[in-house]
Scaffold this motif. Structure first.
Motif, mmCIF file in Angstrom:
data_model
loop_
_atom_site.group_PDB
_atom_site.id
_atom_site.type_symbol
_atom_site.label_atom_id
_atom_site.label_comp_id
_atom_site.label_asym_id
_atom_site.label_seq_id
_atom_site.Cartn_x
_atom_site.Cartn_y
_atom_site.Cartn_z
ATOM 1 N N LEU A 151 -7.147 -57.720 51.302
ATOM 2 C CA LEU A 151 -6.087 -58.982 51.518
ATOM 3 C C LEU A 151 -6.818 -60.064 51.368
ATOM 4 N N GLU A 158 1.265 -57.204 66.112
ATOM 5 C CA GLU A 158 1.230 -57.718 67.155
ATOM 6 C C GLU A 158 0.015 -58.565 66.767
ATOM 7 N N GLN A 159 -0.684 -58.357 65.628
ATOM 8 C CA GLN A 159 -1.968 -59.185 64.757
ATOM 9 C C GLN A 159 -1.150 -60.643 64.549
ATOM 10 N N SER A 219 -9.153 -58.556 63.274
ATOM 11 C CA SER A 219 -8.714 -58.494 64.046
ATOM 12 C C SER A 219 -7.964 -59.819 64.803
ATOM 13 N N PRO A 220 -6.832 -60.751 65.218
ATOM 14 C CA PRO A 220 -6.474 -61.914 65.875
ATOM 15 C C PRO A 220 -6.581 -61.074 67.668
ATOM 16 N N LEU A 221 -6.404 -59.685 67.608
ATOM 17 C CA LEU A 221 -5.736 -59.506 69.241
ATOM 18 C C LEU A 221 -6.690 -58.969 69.740
ATOM 19 N N ARG A 240 0.945 -58.370 54.272
ATOM 20 C CA ARG A 240 1.046 -57.428 54.833
ATOM 21 C C ARG A 240 2.301 -56.917 55.533
ATOM 22 N N GLN A 280 4.305 -48.337 62.796
ATOM 23 C CA GLN A 280 3.403 -48.668 63.187
ATOM 24 C C GLN A 280 2.664 -50.002 61.731
ATOM 25 N N ALA A 281 2.552 -49.327 60.853
ATOM 26 C CA ALA A 281 1.926 -50.597 60.328
ATOM 27 C C ALA A 281 2.945 -52.015 60.233
ATOM 28 N N ASP A 300 -6.348 -53.567 56.179
ATOM 29 C CA ASP A 300 -5.607 -53.571 54.975
ATOM 30 C C ASP A 300 -5.854 -55.184 54.873
ATOM 31 N N ALA A 301 -5.733 -55.577 55.737
ATOM 32 C CA ALA A 301 -5.410 -57.560 55.955
ATOM 33 C C ALA A 301 -7.172 -57.886 55.386
ATOM 34 N N GLY A 332 1.961 -53.477 64.266
ATOM 35 C CA GLY A 332 0.595 -53.555 64.393
ATOM 36 C C GLY A 332 0.414 -55.272 63.534
ATOM 37 N N ALA A 333 0.834 -55.368 61.994
ATOM 38 C CA ALA A 333 0.923 -56.127 61.456
ATOM 39 C C ALA A 333 1.749 -57.433 62.476
ATOM 40 N N VAL A 377 -3.862 -51.531 59.843
ATOM 41 C CA VAL A 377 -3.525 -52.844 59.172
ATOM 42 C C VAL A 377 -4.519 -53.738 59.424
ATOM 43 N N GLU A 378 -5.553 -54.051 60.157
ATOM 44 C CA GLU A 378 -6.644 -54.737 59.984
ATOM 45 C C GLU A 378 -7.754 -54.903 58.509
#
Ligand code: ATP
Ligand code: MG
Ligand code: ZN
Lengths: 361, 193
Positions: free
Chosen positions: B149, A158-159, B109-111, A180, A151-152, B145-146, A155-156, B142-143
């Motif tokens: 960073l 997709e973003q 979160s670009p999404l 990431r 998923q990580a 963590d990004a 997810g990365a 994910v969001e």
């Protein structure tokens, strides 16, 4: 692990089913379109909270119903647990002994299942996507924590894809998602590789046992190389650096473990391209059996759900397969139109399935 | 509209409350003492009117600056960055942290169309010049963590130490719901980004 009972309510064509499954071999036989595979899919749903054919929950709900329930009693050698799944058109809720587990992993740890269906020949025959999916599923069945890793990465990806589709992607954001991605991708690639290493020997062994012919090969070929996780991350970073401008131009991610391949060979040649139908079937089955065997080596005992046994292999190989399964010491749930396909295996419970109703033979 | 119906409809709009629960709550309120119901209604009416965004840390509070920013005893050399105002109470509950906060109001979160511009990042970069450490306590997903960073890279020129909460908090858990002990451990074992 043994599934002692199975109950299904409004699950596909099973209106209300309650059967004992307390045997080494459980066999669902009957004419076509009676609900044999549906019973296996109910077991799979109990283990994985999703079916193996359905893409959406809705398909699992009996026509005209908006809820379904599957439950079963599981014995892990020490204690019994009651698992249940409630399905709605959009959701699913798993419970262990009536309680929702705090973490999904806890639920998945209670029951694991490996399934083999006639459609699984596509794993060998079709594109690399299906082989990666096989690996990811197997990695998940081995360790539920793998879900997080997959998923990580997803997810990365997709973003990052969403970012690249923007008019003017923010450069620092892109840099950050790439970093990431490098970490998540390296972890994914290394875990898949480790799994393939675990599968390798059992795969050769299982293939030898069911087919007896030909030299087979199994290898994970990653875009990130074959180093340790840190080396793979480094490799991914430089790939991402090289492709930065091309990705901005194409507005999509280009290279990475999303292009990795699980290479299957027969006498040194690509099985995908050169394998005969029978050879492809044996390879696909050997992959699933290797997964079971590797699980056994780790001390886990997943159920094996074997759909449509007779159509898979010829008589001789079916006989070998049944002996092999008996030697693996796992619970096996089989469907077949042939009620005698398991031969004189002791310890089998046989049900004749008609219009969604199993009847003990 | 029928007043009972109206109340049920309004309550069922709240997150996590379905039609059934809304009905149960409505009937409970009907039988509850008048004072209690009036108090509740007034507090709801006041909520929107009386709270504002703190001009320093961007949390939502009755006063600007908020009580934490205004508290002279807080350690002004440290900023803990969170996604939501509610996350502050979770970190406070750990009892381990005595510095200031900064609320981003989201994560990159670009999404969802959320980029750095949509977050309270610029003011963080300004504030960071006055502190020695920035602890990023965004969610471990994910969001989050990004975003962590991103903050580390954006603050690099300021020369401030940027650290991230360690993985004591289970992945996928929102900081708001993390328990006290795991947050304490995550704070103790934070690592430099
Ligand atoms: N959601 C559903 N609601 C009601 N019936 C369904 C649903 N999904 C599938 N079915 C029915 O279930 C039957 C198929 O069941 P299943 O796939 O288990 O057959 P089978 O016994 O395995 O047959 P085969 O031997 O051909 O593989 C079909 O008649 C199908 O229409
Ligand atoms: Mg079938
Ligand atoms: Zn403040």
């Amino acid at each position: 692990m043994r599934l002692l009972t199975l109950c299904a309510q409004d699950f596909r064509n099973l209106e209300r089913v309650e059967v004992s499954t307390d045997a080494r071999f459980v066999m669902f036989t009957g004419e076509n379109a009676q609900g044999k595979t549906n019973l296996l899919e109910a077991v799979h749903t109990l283990a994985a909270l999703k079916g193996f054919r359905a893409r959406r929950n809705r398909e699992l709900l009996r026509h005209g119903q908006d809820a379904a329930k599957v439950s079963g009693l599981v014995f892990d050698g020490e204690s019994r647990r009651q698992l249940s799944v409630e399905l709605s058109p959009t959701g699913r809720k798993g419970r262990v002994d009536g309680k929702s587990p705090a973490q999904l992993e806890e639920y998945f740890a209670s029951l694991r299942a490996v399934v083999f269906t006639p459609e699984d020949v596509a794993i060998v025959r079709e594109g690399p996507e299906l082989r990666r999916r096989f690996l990811d599923r197997a990695a998940f069945t081995a360790r539920a924590g793998f879900l997080e890793i997959a998923q990580a990465f997803r997810g990365a990806m997709e973003q990052k894809s969403a970012l690249l589709r923007q008019e003017r992607p923010d450069r620092l954001s892109l840099e950050v998602f790439n970093e990431r991605l490098a970490i998540a991708g390296a972890r994914l690639s290394a875990r898949r590789d480790r799994l393939v290493a675990e599968l390798h020997e059992p795969f050769l062994q299982m293939h030898g046992a069911i087919s007896g012919r030909g030299k087979v090969g199994l290898r994970y070929v990653s875009r990130l190389g074959d180093g340790d996780e840190a080396a793979r991350a480094e490799r991914f970073r430089s790939l991402l650096g090289e492709n930065l401008n091309a990705e901005l131009e194409r507005r999509a991610p280009l290279d990475g473990p999303q292009r990795d391949e699980l290479e299957l060979t027969l006498d040194g040649r690509s099985a995908r391209t050169w394998g005969s139908q029978g050879q492809v079937r044996s390879l696909a089955l050997a992959l699933k059996l290797a997964e079971l065997s590797a699980a056994r080596r780790r001390g886990a005992r997943p159920l094996f759900l074997l759909d449509d046994l007779s159509s898979e292999l010829d008589r001789l190989r079916t006989g070998r397969l049944v002996d092999l399964l008996a030697s693996l010491d796992l619970q096996v749930l089989v469907t077949s139109t042939d009620p005698n396909v398991l031969g004189d295996q002791p310890e089998q419970l046989r049900y004749a399935v008609e219009a969604g109703v199993p009847r003990l033979l | 509209m029928d007043p009972i119906r109206r109340c049920v409809t309004q309550l069922s709009r709240l997150p996590g409350i379905g039609e059934k629960t809304a009905q149960r709550l409505t009937w409970w309120l009907l039988r509850a003492p008048d004072d209690l119901v009036r108090e509740l209604a007034e507090s709801l009416a006041e909520l929107k009117a009386a709270v504002k965004e703190c001009s320093q840390c961007h949390t939502i509070a009755a006063a600007d600056p908020c009580p934490i920013c205004a508290d002279a005893r807080r350690d002004r050399a440290m900023i803990c960055v969170v996604e939501r105002p509610q996350d502050i109470s979770a970190v406070e509950r750990s009892g381990e942290y005595h510095g200031l906060y900064h609320v981003l109001h989201g994560a990159i979160s670009p999404l969802d169309g959320v980029g750095p511009e949509q977050l309270r990042l610029r003011s963080l970069i300004q504030r960071a010049g006055e502190v020695t450490e920035v602890i990023v306590a965004t969610d471990p997903d994910v969001e989050g963590d990004a975003t962590a960073l991103y903050i580390a890279r954006a603050l690099k020129p300021a020369g401030v130490k940027v650290s991230r909460l360690a993985h004591g908090v289970a992945v996928g858990t929102e900081i708001e719901y993390a328990d006290r002990v795991s947050l304490m451990r995550a704070l103790e074992n934070r690592r430099v980004l």
